[in-house]
Design a protein around this motif. Structure first.
Motif, PDB file in Angstrom:
ATOM      1  N   LEU A   3      36.574  30.600  28.926  1.00  0.00           N
ATOM      2  CA  LEU A   3      36.612  29.561  29.951  1.00  0.00           C
ATOM      3  C   LEU A   3      35.201  29.030  30.209  1.00  0.00           C
ATOM      4  O   LEU A   3      34.977  27.816  30.310  1.00  0.00           O
ATOM      5  N   LEU A   4      34.244  29.958  30.333  1.00  0.00           N
ATOM      6  CA  LEU A   4      32.847  29.614  30.609  1.00  0.00           C
ATOM      7  C   LEU A   4      31.959  30.380  29.638  1.00  0.00           C
ATOM      8  O   LEU A   4      32.158  31.579  29.440  1.00  0.00           O
ATOM      9  N   ILE A  33      39.487  33.606  30.674  1.00  0.00           N
ATOM     10  CA  ILE A  33      40.509  33.319  31.677  1.00  0.00           C
ATOM     11  C   ILE A  33      41.066  34.638  32.208  1.00  0.00           C
ATOM     12  O   ILE A  33      41.397  35.547  31.440  1.00  0.00           O
ATOM     13  N   GLY A  34      41.141  34.787  33.523  1.00  0.00           N
ATOM     14  CA  GLY A  34      41.657  36.002  34.136  1.00  0.00           C
ATOM     15  C   GLY A  34      40.663  37.139  34.195  1.00  0.00           C
ATOM     16  O   GLY A  34      40.996  38.250  34.656  1.00  0.00           O
ATOM     17  N   PRO A 164      41.616  26.925  41.649  1.00  0.00           N
ATOM     18  CA  PRO A 164      40.503  26.832  40.701  1.00  0.00           C
ATOM     19  C   PRO A 164      40.687  27.801  39.540  1.00  0.00           C
ATOM     20  O   PRO A 164      41.373  28.820  39.653  1.00  0.00           O
ATOM     21  N   ARG A 165      40.046  27.500  38.442  1.00  0.00           N
ATOM     22  CA  ARG A 165      40.115  28.370  37.275  1.00  0.00           C
ATOM     23  C   ARG A 165      39.004  29.403  37.293  1.00  0.00           C
ATOM     24  O   ARG A 165      39.070  30.405  36.579  1.00  0.00           O
ATOM     25  N   ALA A 197      42.980  33.178  37.683  1.00  0.00           N
ATOM     26  CA  ALA A 197      41.610  32.669  37.743  1.00  0.00           C
ATOM     27  C   ALA A 197      40.619  33.739  37.302  1.00  0.00           C
ATOM     28  O   ALA A 197      40.850  34.937  37.485  1.00  0.00           O
ATOM     29  N   ALA A 198      39.508  33.310  36.732  1.00  0.00           N
ATOM     30  CA  ALA A 198      38.403  34.219  36.451  1.00  0.00           C
ATOM     31  C   ALA A 198      37.608  34.414  37.745  1.00  0.00           C
ATOM     32  O   ALA A 198      37.411  33.462  38.506  1.00  0.00           O
ATOM     33  N   LEU A 199      37.165  35.638  37.990  1.00  0.00           N
ATOM     34  CA  LEU A 199      36.449  35.971  39.223  1.00  0.00           C
ATOM     35  C   LEU A 199      35.103  36.587  38.871  1.00  0.00           C
ATOM     36  O   LEU A 199      35.039  37.561  38.113  1.00  0.00           O
ATOM     37  N   ILE A 200      34.032  36.011  39.409  1.00  0.00           N
ATOM     38  CA  ILE A 200      32.685  36.560  39.240  1.00  0.00           C
ATOM     39  C   ILE A 200      32.155  36.907  40.631  1.00  0.00           C
ATOM     40  O   ILE A 200      32.041  36.042  41.496  1.00  0.00           O
ATOM     41  N   THR A 201      31.844  38.181  40.824  1.00  0.00           N
ATOM     42  CA  THR A 201      31.292  38.655  42.089  1.00  0.00           C
ATOM     43  C   THR A 201      29.804  38.908  41.909  1.00  0.00           C
ATOM     44  O   THR A 201      29.406  39.681  41.027  1.00  0.00           O
TER      45      THR A 201
END
Length: 241
Positions: A3-4, A33-34, A164-165, A197-201
Motif C-alpha cells: 500500500l505504501l 494492506i491490513g 481510510p486505507r 486498514a493498515a495501522l502505523i503506531t
C-alpha cells in the motif's frame, strides 16, 4: 504490491550557516494492506518528520514514496491533498477535537470534504462510527464533558469515518492512563483490522509498540527492525529502545 512504500528516503534541512541537518537517512519501508506496525524512538529521533512523510504531507529530500503504486512526486498538490483526505486517517496524542462541537459534529467534520454518498450520508456515517467505538450514547456531548478515553474514541471515530486505507496514530495513548490506553489501543487495532486498514503506531512507549505485529526503532534518522516483545520479556529498560 505494498500500500505504501518508502525507498532510500532521506529528509534534510538547510541550517542558517548553509550546512545541512540530516533528519532521516536512507529509510526503506513497505506497508501492506491490513498491516499493523509500530515505530519507537526517543524525542528528536525524527519520528515527527517520518510521520509527515508517511502521511503524504511532505516530500523526501531524496528517495521515493509510492502510495498504492503511484509515485507521490508525480502528484499535483491538490491531488495529493485529496488522496490524503480520502485514504489517510490521523490520530494524535492531544485528540485535537473542535471545542464547541458535539462528538457527532466532530466525527462529521472530515465528511464535509467528501463527495457523493459520503457527503449526503455524513450524519448517518458519523453516528454509525460512534456506535462502533462505544459512544452511541455520547453523540450530543461536548469534548469538555467527555473523559480522556472518550475523547480519544471520538478522535478514532473521526479518523476512521471516511474508511481510510492507512491510519497513523501518533502517541495515541500519551495523554491517557495505562488502563485506558490499553483499552483504546485494543479498540483501534480491532477497528482497523475489521476495516482492512493498515495501522502505523508511532510512540516512545515499548508497551504500546508491542501491540503491533511488526516493530521498528528510529534512531538518529535510521530505521531498524526490532523485536519489542522480546525486549520487554527480558526486562530491558525503555532506554534500550
Amino acid at each position: 504490491m505494498p500500500l505504501l512504500s518508502l525507498q532510500e528516503v532521506t529528509r534534510s534541512v538547510e541550517l542558517p550557516d548553509f550546512s545541512r541537518l540530516e533528519i532521516l537517512k536512507g529509510i526503506d519501508l513497505d506497508v501492506e494492506i491490513g498491516d499493523h506496525l509500530s515505530i519507537v524512538g526517543r524525542s528528536g529521533s525524527g519520528k515527527s518528520t517520518l510521520l509527515n512523510l508517511l502521511g503524504l504531507i511532505d516530500n523526501p529530500t531524496t528517495g521515493s514514496i509510492t502510495f498504492d503504486g503511484e509515485p507521490l512526486e508525480k502528484l499535483s498538490g491538490s491531488k495529493r491533498d485529496r488522496k490524503r483526505g480520502r485514504d489517510v486517517g490521523f490520530i494524535f496524542q492531544q485528540f485535537n477535537l473542535l471545542a464547541g462541537r458535539t462528538a457527532l459534529e466532530n466525527v462529521m467534520t472530515p465528511l464535509l470534504y467528501a463527495s457523493g454518498k459520503q457527503f449526503w450520508r455524513r450524519r448517518t456515517l458519523a453516528s454509525e462510527m460512534l456506535e462502533r467505538v462505544g459512544l452511541g450514547d455520547r453523540m450530543a456531548s461536548m469534548p469538555d464533558k467527555l473523559s480522556g478515553g472518550e475523547q480519544q474514541r471520538v478522535a478514532i471515530a473521526r479518523a476512521l469515518v471516511r474508511s481510510p486505507r492507512l491510519i497513523l496514530a501518533d502517541e495515541p495513548t500519551g495523554a491517557l492512563d495505562v488502563d485506558t490506553g490499553k483499552t483504546v489501543m485494543a479498540l483501534l487495532d480491532d477497528v482497523a483490522e475489521q476495516s482492512g486498514a493498515a495501522l502505523i503506531t508511532i510512540t516512545h512507549d515499548p508497551n504500546v509498540a508491542a501491540l503491533a505485529r511488526r516493530h521498528y526503532r528510529l534512531d538518529n534518522g535510521v530505521l531498524h527492525p526490532i523485536d519489542v516483545r522480546r525486549m520487554l520479556a527480558t526486562s530491558l529498560p525503555e532506554a534500550a529502545l
